[in-house]
Motif scaffolding. Structure first.
Motif, PDB file in Angstrom:
ATOM      1  N   LEU A  22      24.264  45.436  61.624  1.00 48.83           N
ATOM      2  CA  LEU A  22      22.910  45.177  61.926  1.00 48.83           C
ATOM      3  C   LEU A  22      22.881  44.527  63.162  1.00 48.83           C
ATOM      4  O   LEU A  22      21.678  44.758  63.839  1.00 48.83           O
ATOM      5  N   ALA A  23      23.354  43.313  63.519  1.00 49.98           N
ATOM      6  CA  ALA A  23      23.393  42.732  64.671  1.00 49.98           C
ATOM      7  C   ALA A  23      23.422  43.538  65.815  1.00 49.98           C
ATOM      8  O   ALA A  23      22.578  43.379  66.804  1.00 49.98           O
ATOM      9  N   ALA A  24      24.603  44.423  65.836  1.00 47.06           N
ATOM     10  CA  ALA A  24      24.961  45.314  67.009  1.00 47.06           C
ATOM     11  C   ALA A  24      23.477  46.364  67.166  1.00 47.06           C
ATOM     12  O   ALA A  24      23.014  46.658  68.342  1.00 47.06           O
ATOM     13  N   ALA A  25      23.081  46.819  66.083  1.00 47.35           N
ATOM     14  CA  ALA A  25      21.911  47.757  66.130  1.00 47.35           C
ATOM     15  C   ALA A  25      20.522  47.069  66.816  1.00 47.35           C
ATOM     16  O   ALA A  25      20.093  47.687  67.644  1.00 47.35           O
ATOM     17  N   ARG A  26      20.427  45.824  66.131  1.00 43.83           N
ATOM     18  CA  ARG A  26      19.178  45.088  66.971  1.00 43.83           C
ATOM     19  C   ARG A  26      19.621  44.785  68.269  1.00 43.83           C
ATOM     20  O   ARG A  26      18.473  44.989  69.333  1.00 43.83           O
ATOM     21  N   ALA A  27      20.581  44.309  68.559  1.00 45.94           N
ATOM     22  CA  ALA A  27      20.830  44.077  70.129  1.00 45.94           C
ATOM     23  C   ALA A  27      20.925  45.360  70.913  1.00 45.94           C
ATOM     24  O   ALA A  27      20.694  45.259  72.134  1.00 45.94           O
ATOM     25  N   LEU A  28      21.315  46.561  70.610  1.00 49.54           N
ATOM     26  CA  LEU A  28      21.268  47.849  71.339  1.00 49.54           C
ATOM     27  C   LEU A  28      19.799  48.208  71.428  1.00 49.54           C
ATOM     28  O   LEU A  28      19.524  48.494  72.742  1.00 49.54           O
ATOM     29  N   GLU A  29      18.802  47.982  70.528  1.00 51.30           N
ATOM     30  CA  GLU A  29      17.545  48.202  70.660  1.00 51.30           C
ATOM     31  C   GLU A  29      17.054  47.391  71.581  1.00 51.30           C
ATOM     32  O   GLU A  29      16.215  47.752  72.649  1.00 51.30           O
ATOM     33  N   ALA A  30      17.396  46.090  71.581  1.00 52.77           N
ATOM     34  CA  ALA A  30      16.972  44.976  72.480  1.00 52.77           C
ATOM     35  C   ALA A  30      17.131  45.346  74.056  1.00 52.77           C
ATOM     36  O   ALA A  30      16.312  44.854  75.004  1.00 52.77           O
ATOM     37  N   GLY A  31      18.250  45.878  74.233  1.00 52.94           N
ATOM     38  CA  GLY A  31      18.732  46.397  75.438  1.00 52.94           C
ATOM     39  C   GLY A  31      18.140  47.707  75.896  1.00 52.94           C
ATOM     40  O   GLY A  31      18.527  48.366  76.985  1.00 52.94           O
ATOM     41  N   GLY A  32      17.438  48.277  74.930  1.00 52.63           N
ATOM     42  CA  GLY A  32      16.816  49.363  75.446  1.00 52.63           C
ATOM     43  C   GLY A  32      17.322  51.050  75.139  1.00 52.63           C
ATOM     44  O   GLY A  32      17.107  52.053  75.575  1.00 52.63           O
ATOM     45  N   ALA A  33      18.425  50.638  74.362  1.00 57.58           N
ATOM     46  CA  ALA A  33      19.331  51.924  73.656  1.00 57.58           C
ATOM     47  C   ALA A  33      18.306  52.273  72.380  1.00 57.58           C
ATOM     48  O   ALA A  33      17.582  51.489  71.754  1.00 57.58           O
ATOM     49  N   GLN A  34      18.663  53.643  72.061  1.00 52.27           N
ATOM     50  CA  GLN A  34      18.225  53.875  70.616  1.00 52.27           C
ATOM     51  C   GLN A  34      19.310  53.790  69.540  1.00 52.27           C
ATOM     52  O   GLN A  34      20.240  54.473  69.827  1.00 52.27           O
ATOM     53  N   ALA A  35      19.244  52.951  68.533  1.00 50.60           N
ATOM     54  CA  ALA A  35      20.006  52.975  67.763  1.00 50.60           C
ATOM     55  C   ALA A  35      20.116  53.791  66.365  1.00 50.60           C
ATOM     56  O   ALA A  35      18.992  53.751  65.919  1.00 50.60           O
ATOM     57  N   LEU A  36      21.198  54.753  66.273  1.00 47.10           N
ATOM     58  CA  LEU A  36      21.053  55.299  65.203  1.00 47.10           C
ATOM     59  C   LEU A  36      22.083  54.980  63.785  1.00 47.10           C
ATOM     60  O   LEU A  36      23.193  55.137  64.379  1.00 47.10           O
ATOM     61  N   CYS A  37      21.516  54.447  62.965  1.00 45.69           N
ATOM     62  CA  CYS A  37      22.216  53.750  61.927  1.00 45.69           C
ATOM     63  C   CYS A  37      22.896  54.547  60.925  1.00 45.69           C
ATOM     64  O   CYS A  37      22.187  55.434  60.179  1.00 45.69           O
ATOM     65  N   GLY A  52      12.966  48.826  60.111  1.00 46.38           N
ATOM     66  CA  GLY A  52      12.341  49.955  61.222  1.00 46.38           C
ATOM     67  C   GLY A  52      13.509  50.596  61.950  1.00 46.38           C
ATOM     68  O   GLY A  52      13.168  51.208  63.092  1.00 46.38           O
ATOM     69  N   LEU A  53      14.973  50.559  61.565  1.00 45.66           N
ATOM     70  CA  LEU A  53      15.835  51.163  62.235  1.00 45.66           C
ATOM     71  C   LEU A  53      16.112  52.513  61.804  1.00 45.66           C
ATOM     72  O   LEU A  53      15.604  52.972  60.814  1.00 45.66           O
ATOM     73  N   THR A  54      16.374  53.450  62.853  1.00 46.01           N
ATOM     74  CA  THR A  54      16.631  54.883  62.653  1.00 46.01           C
ATOM     75  C   THR A  54      17.839  55.222  61.705  1.00 46.01           C
ATOM     76  O   THR A  54      18.778  54.851  62.342  1.00 46.01           O
TER      77      THR A  54
END
Length: 469
Positions: A22-37, A52-54
């Protein structure tokens, strides 16, 4: 949070939605990536959606089309004993596989660092036993000295969940073999190898694979300084590979029970004293015997590794010693719970295998030993040489009877439950003795994890302390 760099505008799949996922997904989104979880557990999927993650099912035929990378949580096997189906699909699709540790090392340094007078440091600690205590000890001493420090990785917070380290900040990472093995970037300033004993062998394809995973932190990362425990052949081999010569002070060798002398830099524990030896002379000495939070030879080894890591970043022996002396220890790791009528009660629930239980048994005198649970291969037969101080064993859990058969001449009682074992040990214990929980077994037959087992022990001892037993 540390925003992930290098994946801006790209689709990145995250497999496993526990703490690190979950931390990785949030950090990816914060960096401008789309996290597919994705997680195989429905509850984890629901938690991700609530944030709100995909969600993105990797079992679909086209699941990896347009995916830039797959970030894998540490508990998911990627090779042995068999790859997770999603990892196999990613490899077949040619999608690079990484984890949150790799993302951290690629993202932690930012352009802001160019303005710092004192750059942040990263200390990474690995090994079979003692890495949690060593990591916590390093973090504690840094904070005691007024340094800005954060603890993360296999202990504390997920590595991408911490704050970006500011000027002069230190990040202390405890790293497991699972985390090191997949990371595509490993660049700590200081790397520590505590020791190596058999563990996770099915996951790594044997003892050699397990060592190879640990070794990556030093071979791939090339730390500025390496602190290497040399009590086992693997540590000696690693130290030999890293040093360019006898006086190469990029290597700090550590040993317990034997003196290390020579032109290089070494730290050893001998007869309860920590000694630093550098450039052919003694540089410092600390008496560890009266430090309550660090009982036993195994904790003296932990103190040596922590001392070495902090000396590697320039901290003085005097400041390190002050931090060592007020370290209270970690919960469930030789944790002094109480002293009741002259009897000490110690919680070492983290001793989940025979090797770690042996260290606990050697740390104390006359012992009332609470052991058992879900026994591992070989049980406790290997502990025979270190049970001389055991007055009696109180056995619990699935493997209680098996453990009893392996105790030889040591008296024992089949108690079954933790409550019965604590009551029986309390009944029998005499002043000067130690009631020690060191199970030498996994906890999953009766408890959710070793923390829950240790907490149950502590709560029972607290009741005794209040006179409720």
């Amino acid at each position: 949070m540390i925003a992930v760099r290098g994946h801006e505008g790209r689709r990145v799949m995250v497999l496993g939605l526990g703490r690190s996922g979950l931390a990785a997904a949030r950090a990816l989104e914060a960096g401008g990536a789309q996290a597919l979880c994705w997680d195989d557990g429905p509850q984890a999927q629901e938690a991700a959606q609530a944030e709100g993650l995909t969600l993105h099912d990797p079992n679909r035929a086209d699941a990896f089309e347009g995916v830039d990378a797959l970030i894998v949580s540490p508990g998911i096997p990627h090779l042995y004993p068999a790859p997770h189906p999603a990892i196999m699909a990613a490899m077949r699709a040619g999608v690079p596989i990484d984890n949150d540790i790799g993302l951290f090392f690629r993202s932690v340094a930012t352009p802001d660092w160019e303005r710092f007078d004192t750059l942040p440091r990263v200390i990474a600690i690995t090994g079979s036993n003692g890495k949690s205590t060593t990591s916590a000890l390093v973090h504690h001493i840094l904070q005691s000295a007024g340094r800005r420090a954060q603890l993360a990785g296999n202990i504390g917070r997920g590595v991408l969940d911490i704050d970006p380290p500011g000027e002069g900040g230190v990040v202390v990472l405890e790293l497991s073999s699972y985390q090191i093995e997949l990371a595509r970037a490993l660049t700590p300033d200081v790397a520590v190898f505590t020791n190596l004993t058999p563990d996770h062998l099915d996951r790594h394809g044997g003892h050699g694979g397990y060592f190879a995973a640990k070794r990556r932190l030093f071979a791939e990362g090339g730390p500025d300084r390496a602190v290497i425990g040399t009590d086992e052949p693997e540590g000696l081999f690693l130290a030999n590979q890293l040093a360019e010569g006898l006086a190469d002070d990029r290597l700090i060798a550590v040993a317990t029970g034997r003196r290390l002398r020579g032109p290089g830099w070494s730290i050893y524990a001998h007869k309860g004293h920590l000694v630093e030896w550098r450039k052919g002379r003694q540089a410092a000495s600390i008496d560890l015997r009266e430090i309550a939070g660090l009982p036993g030879t195994h904790n003296h080894q932990n103190a040596c590794h922590a001392y070495g890591a902090l000396r590697a970043i320039g901290m003085s022996p005097r400041v390190i010693e002050a931090g060592l002396r007020d370290f209270a220890g970690l919960p469930h790791r030789s944790q002094m719970v109480a002293q009741i009528d002259g009897v000490r009660y110690v919680n070492d629930s983290k001793a989940t295998n025979a090797d770690s239980a042996a260290k606990a048994l050697q740390a104390f005198g006359k012992i009332r030993w609470i052991a058992g649970g879900l026994g591992k291969e070989g049980g406790i037969a290997a502990l025979a040489p270190v049970t001389g101080g055991v007055a009696k064993a109180y056995l619990i859990g699935h493997s209680a009877r098996e453990f009893g058969l392996q105790l030889g001449s040591v008296p024992y009682e089949i108690c079954g439950t933790m409550e019965a074992a604590v009551a029986a040990a309390h009944r029998d214990a005499e002043p000067g003795e130690t009631v020690l929980l060191a199970p030498a077994a996994a906890s999953f037959d009766q408890f959710a994890d070793f923390e829950a087992r240790g907490t149950a022990f502590v709560e029972l001892v607290r009741r005794l302390e209040r006179g409720e037993g």
